[in-house]
Structure formats: structure tokens, C-alpha cells
Design a protein around this motif. Structure first.
Motif, PDB file in Angstrom:
ATOM      1  N   THR A 118      -1.614   8.190  11.331  1.00 45.06           N
ATOM      2  CA  THR A 118      -2.534   8.070  10.201  1.00 45.06           C
ATOM      3  C   THR A 118      -2.162   6.881   9.332  1.00 45.06           C
ATOM      4  N   SER A 119      -0.885   6.623   9.140  1.00 48.72           N
ATOM      5  CA  SER A 119      -0.443   5.470   8.349  1.00 48.72           C
ATOM      6  C   SER A 119      -0.941   4.167   8.971  1.00 48.72           C
ATOM      7  N   LYS A 120      -0.844   4.049  10.291  1.00 49.90           N
ATOM      8  CA  LYS A 120      -1.328   2.847  10.976  1.00 49.90           C
ATOM      9  C   LYS A 120      -2.826   2.667  10.769  1.00 49.90           C
ATOM     10  N   ARG A 121      -3.569   3.768  10.846  1.00 47.08           N
ATOM     11  CA  ARG A 121      -5.024   3.688  10.663  1.00 47.08           C
ATOM     12  C   ARG A 121      -5.391   3.287   9.237  1.00 47.08           C
TER      13      ARG A 121
ATOM     14  N   MET B 235       0.850  -1.174   0.000  1.00 50.15           N
ATOM     15  CA  MET B 235       0.000   0.000   0.000  1.00 50.15           C
ATOM     16  C   MET B 235       0.897   1.239   0.000  1.00 50.15           C
ATOM     17  N   GLN B 236       0.613   2.126  -0.931  1.00 53.12           N
ATOM     18  CA  GLN B 236       1.342   3.388  -1.010  1.00 53.12           C
ATOM     19  C   GLN B 236       0.458   4.495  -0.443  1.00 53.12           C
ATOM     20  N   ILE B 237       1.027   5.270   0.475  1.00 51.90           N
ATOM     21  CA  ILE B 237       0.267   6.340   1.123  1.00 51.90           C
ATOM     22  C   ILE B 237       0.972   7.669   0.868  1.00 51.90           C
ATOM     23  N   GLN B 238       0.209   8.640   0.373  1.00 48.93           N
ATOM     24  CA  GLN B 238       0.726   9.990   0.162  1.00 48.93           C
ATOM     25  C   GLN B 238      -0.029  10.952   1.073  1.00 48.93           C
ATOM     26  N   PHE B 239       0.703  11.865   1.687  1.00 49.84           N
ATOM     27  CA  PHE B 239       0.118  12.830   2.611  1.00 49.84           C
ATOM     28  C   PHE B 239       0.195  14.239   2.056  1.00 49.84           C
ATOM     29  N   LYS B 240      -0.809  15.028   2.420  1.00 49.69           N
ATOM     30  CA  LYS B 240      -0.823  16.450   2.085  1.00 49.69           C
ATOM     31  C   LYS B 240      -1.375  17.191   3.300  1.00 49.69           C
ATOM     32  N   ALA B 241      -0.760  18.308   3.640  1.00 46.18           N
ATOM     33  CA  ALA B 241      -1.225  19.133   4.756  1.00 46.18           C
ATOM     34  C   ALA B 241      -1.751  20.454   4.203  1.00 46.18           C
ATOM     35  N   THR B 242      -2.859  20.924   4.773  1.00 46.40           N
ATOM     36  CA  THR B 242      -3.465  22.182   4.350  1.00 46.40           C
ATOM     37  C   THR B 242      -3.551  23.131   5.533  1.00 46.40           C
TER      38      THR B 242
ATOM     39  N   ASN C  21     -10.807  29.665  15.127  1.00 47.94           N
ATOM     40  CA  ASN C  21     -10.098  29.145  16.288  1.00 47.94           C
ATOM     41  C   ASN C  21     -10.893  28.122  17.085  1.00 47.94           C
ATOM     42  N   ASN C  22     -12.181  27.976  16.817  1.00 54.33           N
ATOM     43  CA  ASN C  22     -12.959  26.986  17.541  1.00 54.33           C
ATOM     44  C   ASN C  22     -14.019  26.373  16.630  1.00 54.33           C
ATOM     45  N   GLY C  23     -14.610  25.277  17.108  1.00 57.00           N
ATOM     46  CA  GLY C  23     -15.584  24.556  16.302  1.00 57.00           C
ATOM     47  C   GLY C  23     -14.892  23.481  15.472  1.00 57.00           C
ATOM     48  N   ASN C  24     -15.575  22.997  14.462  1.00 58.08           N
ATOM     49  CA  ASN C  24     -15.031  21.948  13.597  1.00 58.08           C
ATOM     50  C   ASN C  24     -14.110  22.569  12.544  1.00 58.08           C
ATOM     51  N   ILE C  25     -12.896  22.911  12.974  1.00 56.52           N
ATOM     52  CA  ILE C  25     -11.967  23.597  12.072  1.00 56.52           C
ATOM     53  C   ILE C  25     -10.967  22.643  11.428  1.00 56.52           C
ATOM     54  N   TRP C  26     -10.832  21.420  11.956  1.00 56.63           N
ATOM     55  CA  TRP C  26      -9.890  20.442  11.416  1.00 56.63           C
ATOM     56  C   TRP C  26     -10.620  19.438  10.530  1.00 56.63           C
ATOM     57  N   PHE C  27      -9.935  18.955   9.517  1.00 59.70           N
ATOM     58  CA  PHE C  27     -10.549  17.957   8.647  1.00 59.70           C
ATOM     59  C   PHE C  27      -9.531  16.904   8.222  1.00 59.70           C
ATOM     60  N   ALA C  28     -10.042  15.760   7.860  1.00 62.78           N
ATOM     61  CA  ALA C  28      -9.237  14.676   7.306  1.00 62.78           C
ATOM     62  C   ALA C  28     -10.003  14.115   6.120  1.00 62.78           C
ATOM     63  N   GLU C  29      -9.316  13.986   5.002  1.00 64.49           N
ATOM     64  CA  GLU C  29      -9.913  13.410   3.805  1.00 64.49           C
ATOM     65  C   GLU C  29      -9.062  12.235   3.363  1.00 64.49           C
ATOM     66  N   GLY C  30      -9.706  11.203   2.930  1.00 65.98           N
ATOM     67  CA  GLY C  30      -8.979  10.039   2.432  1.00 65.98           C
ATOM     68  C   GLY C  30      -9.578   9.535   1.140  1.00 65.98           C
ATOM     69  N   LYS C  31      -8.735   9.328   0.161  1.00 74.48           N
ATOM     70  CA  LYS C  31      -9.145   8.734  -1.104  1.00 74.48           C
ATOM     71  C   LYS C  31      -8.297   7.490  -1.288  1.00 74.48           C
ATOM     72  N   ILE C  32      -8.939   6.358  -1.494  1.00 73.70           N
ATOM     73  CA  ILE C  32      -8.230   5.099  -1.676  1.00 73.70           C
ATOM     74  C   ILE C  32      -8.623   4.506  -3.017  1.00 73.70           C
TER      75      ILE C  32
ATOM     76  N   THR D  25       3.295  16.796  11.118  1.00 74.77           N
ATOM     77  CA  THR D  25       4.382  16.245  11.929  1.00 74.77           C
ATOM     78  C   THR D  25       4.545  14.755  11.646  1.00 74.77           C
ATOM     79  N   SER D  26       5.690  14.214  12.012  1.00 72.72           N
ATOM     80  CA  SER D  26       5.938  12.787  11.797  1.00 72.72           C
ATOM     81  C   SER D  26       5.033  11.927  12.683  1.00 72.72           C
ATOM     82  N   GLU D  27       4.672  12.426  13.863  1.00 70.56           N
ATOM     83  CA  GLU D  27       3.766  11.687  14.756  1.00 70.56           C
ATOM     84  C   GLU D  27       2.394  11.513  14.101  1.00 70.56           C
ATOM     85  N   GLU D  28       1.887  12.581  13.501  1.00 68.10           N
ATOM     86  CA  GLU D  28       0.586  12.508  12.827  1.00 68.10           C
ATOM     87  C   GLU D  28       0.650  11.597  11.604  1.00 68.10           C
ATOM     88  N   THR D  29       1.764  11.650  10.890  1.00 61.02           N
ATOM     89  CA  THR D  29       1.941  10.788   9.727  1.00 61.02           C
ATOM     90  C   THR D  29       1.967   9.319  10.138  1.00 61.02           C
TER      91      THR D  29
END
Length: 82
Positions: A20-23, A1-8, A52-63, A13-17
Motif C-alpha cells: 500500500t505504501s508503494k501505491r 510523504m507521511q503515511i499512517q495506517f489503520k486496520a479495521t 464471509n463472501n461478497g464485497n467485504i473488504w474495503f480500502a479508504e484513503g485520505k490525502i 501485515t507488513s506485506e500489506e503495509t
């Protein structure tokens, strides 16, 4: 499995990468054979710098699995929970 990351709108950070890779790799059991060609494109980010508050973070995944395409999106108040 090849995984590519993009940050917006923030620095990835490497911890987040690693987390997310494990998930994403845990989805292999639903995909089936490990010899299938699988590409995952993950985008993690913040909607805008001005919020600064509310649902300001997002994660998108395309497989992509040998011609089949899957997409998911989540929004939350923290990056880890999205």
C-alpha cells in the motif's frame, strides 16, 4: 510523504503495509513538488466479522496536500483488489 495506517476488523501485515505504501507513494508524480507537505491516512479493513463472501473488504484513503483534501474508497471481495 507521511503515511499512517489503520486496520479495521483484522490484523494488518507488513506485506500489506509495504504494498500500500508503494501505491500511495506513486501518487507523488500527480502531487508535484516533493517539498510539499503531504499526509496520507489509509484505512484497510473488513466490514464485519459475520460476512464471509461478497464485497467485504474495503480500502479508504485520505490525502492532505497543503490545505487540499482528497478522499477515495473502494470495496471488493479481496483486500488486495480493493
Amino acid at each position: 510523504m507521511q503515511i499512517q495506517f489503520k486496520a479495521t476488523n483484522y490484523e494488518l501485515t507488513s506485506e500489506e503495509t509495504t504494498l500500500t505504501s508503494k501505491r500511495v507513494e506513486s501518487l507523488q508524480k500527480y502531487i508535484g513538488k516533493e517539498d510539499k507537505e503531504v499526509h496520507a491516512y489509509i484505512t484497510l479493513g473488513k466490514h464485519t466479522e459475520s460476512h464471509n463472501n461478497g464485497n467485504i473488504w474495503f480500502a479508504e484513503g485520505k490525502i492532505d496536500v497543503e490545505g487540499s483534501h482528497y478522499f477515495a474508497k473502494a470495496e471488493s471481495d479481496t483486500l488486495r483488489s480493493s
